[in-house]
Design a protein around this motif. Structure first.
Motif, PDB file in Angstrom:
ATOM      1  N   ASP B  46      -0.595  31.830   6.940  1.00 20.60           N
ATOM      2  CA  ASP B  46      -1.239  31.517   8.226  1.00 20.60           C
ATOM      3  C   ASP B  46      -0.267  30.851   9.204  1.00 20.60           C
ATOM      4  N   VAL B  47       0.625  30.002   8.676  1.00 18.81           N
ATOM      5  CA  VAL B  47       1.572  29.293   9.539  1.00 18.81           C
ATOM      6  C   VAL B  47       2.666  30.250  10.031  1.00 18.81           C
ATOM      7  N   ILE B  48       3.166  31.101   9.131  1.00 20.25           N
ATOM      8  CA  ILE B  48       4.240  32.032   9.510  1.00 20.25           C
ATOM      9  C   ILE B  48       3.722  33.079  10.497  1.00 20.25           C
ATOM     10  N   VAL B  49       2.579  33.677  10.194  1.00 20.63           N
ATOM     11  CA  VAL B  49       2.043  34.688  11.107  1.00 20.63           C
ATOM     12  C   VAL B  49       1.564  34.023  12.403  1.00 20.63           C
ATOM     13  N   GLY B  50       1.073  32.788  12.305  1.00 24.17           N
ATOM     14  CA  GLY B  50       0.719  32.031  13.508  1.00 24.17           C
ATOM     15  C   GLY B  50       1.915  31.872  14.437  1.00 24.17           C
ATOM     16  N   GLN B  51       3.106  31.651  13.849  1.00 22.45           N
ATOM     17  CA  GLN B  51       4.321  31.573  14.669  1.00 22.45           C
ATOM     18  C   GLN B  51       4.605  32.910  15.351  1.00 22.45           C
ATOM     19  N   LEU B  52       4.474  34.005  14.594  1.00 25.42           N
ATOM     20  CA  LEU B  52       4.798  35.322  15.166  1.00 25.42           C
ATOM     21  C   LEU B  52       3.766  35.730  16.212  1.00 25.42           C
ATOM     22  N   LEU B  53       2.527  35.201  16.091  1.00 26.18           N
ATOM     23  CA  LEU B  53       1.510  35.449  17.120  1.00 26.18           C
ATOM     24  C   LEU B  53       1.637  34.435  18.273  1.00 26.18           C
ATOM     25  N   LEU B  54       2.596  33.515  18.149  1.00 28.38           N
ATOM     26  CA  LEU B  54       2.883  32.485  19.155  1.00 28.38           C
ATOM     27  C   LEU B  54       1.712  31.525  19.358  1.00 28.38           C
ATOM     28  N   THR B  55       0.954  31.285  18.277  1.00 25.93           N
ATOM     29  CA  THR B  55      -0.141  30.316  18.361  1.00 25.93           C
ATOM     30  C   THR B  55       0.183  29.022  17.605  1.00 25.93           C
ATOM     31  N   ASP B  56       1.210  29.035  16.759  1.00 29.91           N
ATOM     32  CA  ASP B  56       1.556  27.869  15.942  1.00 29.91           C
ATOM     33  C   ASP B  56       3.081  27.823  15.884  1.00 29.91           C
ATOM     34  N   PHE B  57       3.696  26.759  16.415  1.00 32.19           N
ATOM     35  CA  PHE B  57       5.157  26.734  16.519  1.00 32.19           C
ATOM     36  C   PHE B  57       5.841  25.954  15.380  1.00 32.19           C
ATOM     37  N   THR B  58       5.116  25.764  14.275  1.00 28.78           N
ATOM     38  CA  THR B  58       5.677  24.995  13.152  1.00 28.78           C
ATOM     39  C   THR B  58       6.996  25.594  12.641  1.00 28.78           C
ATOM     40  N   VAL B  59       7.020  26.920  12.474  1.00 28.24           N
ATOM     41  CA  VAL B  59       8.212  27.555  11.884  1.00 28.24           C
ATOM     42  C   VAL B  59       9.442  27.295  12.755  1.00 28.24           C
ATOM     43  N   LEU B  60       9.312  27.504  14.064  1.00 28.92           N
ATOM     44  CA  LEU B  60      10.483  27.291  14.932  1.00 28.92           C
ATOM     45  C   LEU B  60      10.867  25.819  15.009  1.00 28.92           C
TER      46      LEU B  60
END
Lengths: 173, 195
Positions: B46-60
């Motif tokens: 959820d966190v990784i795909v959230g980053q790719l959907l630009l809704t969760d910037f935790t990964v970056l």
């Protein structure tokens, strides 16, 4: 005093700073950057060798990387153990077939999710070898060395990833 | 017979010290790395795909702060002569095409090779069963095609193990300091805009 070890989440900055400092020690002690994906290629070759025998060693790519258990292979094993320890300490460990974000759009069919994960895995395994690294080897260790190959790769990981994720969730889902 | 026996014993006594300890260091670095990835939440689909959907910037946030801190320390140690760099060789054909293929997989699988190991550790079965098998198949497929690829597309636009300071022919710190400032402001901007 050690309560932070049982917290489910740390600030992403604390984690990033920790990984940055960890990379200092891996350069200093092991003289190697943190990386993961070559170990999957070695494992693939070692499994193929179980079925086809010694001739697998002769494939040019396996001659190049060597089919052995090395520092990086042990590092990947360590990642599994470290993550397990973290999850057990915080109670964040749970067996899960279908992630909730996936389930919210595509339902909770485990077989569908596993097949899609397998297809995604093929692209990851193939693309990581093609690009010569993954999110850790290029994305963290390579970019922090200011390597041109790693900055190009890392930017392409995210361009490909963002476009594909938007396509999957906004157009199919 | 006897001579071969004594030489065997010699190698047996000298091998463990030289070979086991680097592997144990690898395991130790991996345990800390996996612990940190899990605490950061980046072992989660959820966190990784959230980053790719630009809704969760935790990964970056994790990656860029690791790069900022790692870069400053490693270039400082390089200046002091304590460490060497190991930049990977690359080419346009390798890094652009390979990077985009990887990116497709990043979104479809929702884990990458490091975080899938962490995801297996915290109980993700889609990672352990589907994703892991897929990565092994994909890597094997690449090894099978390598002889053909290595003579063609992987060589296109080859630039070797170049780093930005060498590309611009400047002192390391002429690139490191502006890069650190830019990374800091990108992270600062993430926080300011509530990402």
């Amino acid at each position: 005093m050690l309560e932070f070890l049982t917290e489910v989440r740390w600030s992403p900055y604390a984690v990033g700073i920790g990984i940055g400092i960890l990379s200092w020690f891996s350069f200093l002690i092991s003289k190697k950057p943190i990386a993961c994906s070559t170990s999957f290629a070695k494992t693939s070759g070692m499994i193929e060798k179980l079925f086809k025998g010694e001739k697998v060693d002769l494939k040019p790519y396996y001659q190049k990387i060597g089919l052995n258990i090395d520092w990086q292979w042990m590092l990947v094993m360590g990642v599994i153990i470290g993550s397990l320890i973290s999850a057990l300490l915080s109670g964040d460990f749970n067996w899960q077939w279908v992630p909730s974000l996936w389930a919210s759009v595509f339902g909770d069919n485990a077989l569908l999710r596993v097949i899609v994960a397998l297809v995604g895995g093929v692209f990851i395994g193939f693309g990581a070898r093609w690009a010569g690294g993954c999110t850790s080897g290029h994305g963290i260790s390579g970019t922090l060395q200011l390597a041109v190959s790693s900055w190009i790769s890392a930017i392409c990981f995210f361009i490909g990833g963002i476009l594909t994720a938007k396509f999957i969730f906004n157009l199919i889902g | 017979m006897q001579t071969s026996k004594s030489s065997d014993q010699q190698t047996q006594t000298s091998v463990p010290k030289k070979k086991i300890s680097p592997l144990l260091w690898g395991l130790a670095f991996g345990i800390v790395f996996g612990f940190l990835l899990q605490k950061g939440g980046v072992t989660k689909y959820d966190v990784i795909v959230g980053q790719l959907l630009l809704t969760d910037f935790t990964v970056l946030k994790v990656i860029l702060s690791a790069v900022l801190v790692g870069m400053l320390g490693i270039y400082a140690m390089k200046t002091l002569g304590w460490v060497e760099l190991y930049p990977k060789s690359g080419s346009a054909g390798m890094n652009i095409i390979g990077g985009l293929i990887f990116g497709v997989g990043f979104a479809v699988l929702g884990y990458c090779p490091g975080t899938i190991a962490g995801a297996i550790g915290d109980g993700a079965l889609d990672a352990a069963i589907g994703g892991l098998a897929g990565i092994l198949i994909g890597a094997g497929l690449f090894a099978a095609l390598y002889p053909r690829l290595s003579q063609g597309i992987l060589k296109k636009g080859d630039f070797g193990d170049l780093t930005f300071p060498r590309l611009f022919k400047v002192n390391d710190w002429v690139v490191v300091i502006p890069a650190a400032v830019i990374l800091f402001f990108v992270l600062f901007w993430f926080e300011q805009s509530g990402l």
